[in-house]
Design an enzyme around this catalytic site. Structure first.
Site, short mmCIF file in Angstrom:
data_model
loop_
_atom_site.label_atom_id
_atom_site.label_comp_id
_atom_site.label_asym_id
_atom_site.label_seq_id
_atom_site.Cartn_x
_atom_site.Cartn_y
_atom_site.Cartn_z
N GLU A 1 -9.73 -2.49 4.93
CA GLU A 1 -10.42 -2.30 6.20
C GLU A 1 -11.62 -3.25 6.32
O GLU A 1 -12.04 -3.86 5.32
CB GLU A 1 -10.91 -0.85 6.29
CG GLU A 1 -9.80 0.20 6.23
CD GLU A 1 -9.02 0.35 7.54
OE1 GLU A 1 -8.99 -0.61 8.33
OE2 GLU A 1 -8.47 1.43 7.76
N ASN B 1 -7.92 -3.94 14.03
CA ASN B 1 -9.29 -4.21 13.56
C ASN B 1 -9.33 -5.34 12.54
O ASN B 1 -10.36 -5.57 11.90
CB ASN B 1 -9.93 -2.95 12.99
CG ASN B 1 -9.22 -2.43 11.75
OD1 ASN B 1 -8.24 -3.02 11.29
ND2 ASN B 1 -9.70 -1.31 11.21
N HIS C 1 -7.43 -5.61 9.75
CA HIS C 1 -7.13 -5.29 8.36
C HIS C 1 -5.77 -5.86 7.95
O HIS C 1 -4.87 -6.03 8.76
CB HIS C 1 -7.22 -3.78 8.09
CG HIS C 1 -6.10 -2.95 8.63
ND1 HIS C 1 -6.30 -1.85 9.42
CD2 HIS C 1 -4.75 -3.02 8.47
CE1 HIS C 1 -5.15 -1.30 9.73
NE2 HIS C 1 -4.19 -1.99 9.16
N ASP D 1 0.81 -1.21 0.00
CA ASP D 1 0.00 0.00 0.00
C ASP D 1 0.85 1.26 0.00
O ASP D 1 2.07 1.22 0.20
CB ASP D 1 -0.96 0.02 1.20
CG ASP D 1 -0.31 -0.51 2.49
OD1 ASP D 1 0.91 -0.34 2.65
OD2 ASP D 1 -1.02 -1.10 3.31
#
Length: 268
Positions: A144, A137, A139, A67
């Site tokens: 996400e 979370n 990811h 990313d």
């Protein structure tokens, strides 16, 4: 999914470095998928040390990062290009023209840039080994929660939790991007091998959901349950919410015997 539990974070990094080194030393033109964030820094240090010791050359290696923030130039200290240069590329003999990130500059169409990145990976022969971390979370990359399990490289809006978790890296008066380009979950699953590193108590819930929870877009990392060659490297704190830890330890002992006889990889 192979789950390996170590005593501490350094052992996680050393094990990941062993996997990377064996691939690079055995395959003529290896393709690595690389990650940023705090967890892989210790891995990159271990790889740099191996290179400086003459044990590892990156000359024929191609890399694709997971990313990059949207609209940030590679010279920006907050860019993931800068991160990779600082932590790995500047300290080894890799050809930087063969190191790629999913960039999208001001005015460029993110949809077109995503497709172009996918094509670059395809032209390189696909990723042999993808390094991953995991967000609190769940990811992976910047996929996400609720990201499509069939997703490809594209633009993503970051959640408030991710922004809060990353805010420590930005000064109070510094611009923090809310958008990023990321490999998709399907892109990650295309890699021949995946190694996910997780350390620290704050990752324990996400690790539990990934390994033993339901396959769900709510925990994007759970998609690794579908991968034939997913290796999950954990320290004790990150593994603390997992049940059946005795089984994982016993199974790893059996795998060590197989690896000693046949090597870490059974295909590329």
């Amino acid at each position: 999914m192979q789950v390996i539990i170590f005593d501490d974070a350094q052992q996680v990094a050393d094990s990941a470095a062993q996997w990377v080194a064996e691939l690079i030393n055995k395959k003529p033109n290896p393709v690595l998928g690389l990650a940023t964030g705090s967890t892989p820094i210790s891995l990159y240090k271990a790889l740099v040390n191996k290179h400086k010791a003459g044990e590892l050359s990156f000359k024929n290696t191609t890399s694709f990062n997971l990313d990059e923030y949207l609209g940030i130039d590679g010279t920006n200290v907050q860019s993931y290009r800068h991160f990779m240069n600082e932590n790995l590329f500047d300290h080894v003999d890799i050809d930087k023209s063969q190191t790629f990130l999913p960039t999208c500059n001001q005015g460029e169409n993110p949809r077109e840039q995503g497709l172009a990145y996918e094509e670059k990976i395809k032209q390189a022969g696909g990723v042999d080994l993808q390094i991953l971390g995991i967000g609190a979370n769940g990811h992976i990359g910047f996929n996400e929660p609720t990201s499509s399990l069939a997703s490809r490289t594209r633009i993503k809006t970051l959640t408030q939790q991710t922004l809060d978790d990353n805010s420590r890296l930005f000064a109070a008066d510094e611009f923090q991007p809310t958008l990023a380009m990321t490999m998709g979950i399907a892109t990650i699953l295309d890699a021949r091998y995946v190694i996910l590193m997780a350390t620290g108590k704050n990752k324990a819930k996400a690790v539990k959901d990934m390994v033993t929870g339901a396959l769900s877009a709510v925990c994007p990392a759970s998609a690794l349950q579908l991968h034939e060659n997913a290796i999950i490297l954990l320290d004790k704190e990150a593994a603390s919410e997992l049940e059946d830890q005795e089984y994982y330890t016993w199974a790893n002992k059996q795998n060590i015997k197989i690896n000693e006889e046949f090597g870490l990889y059974h295909n590329y």
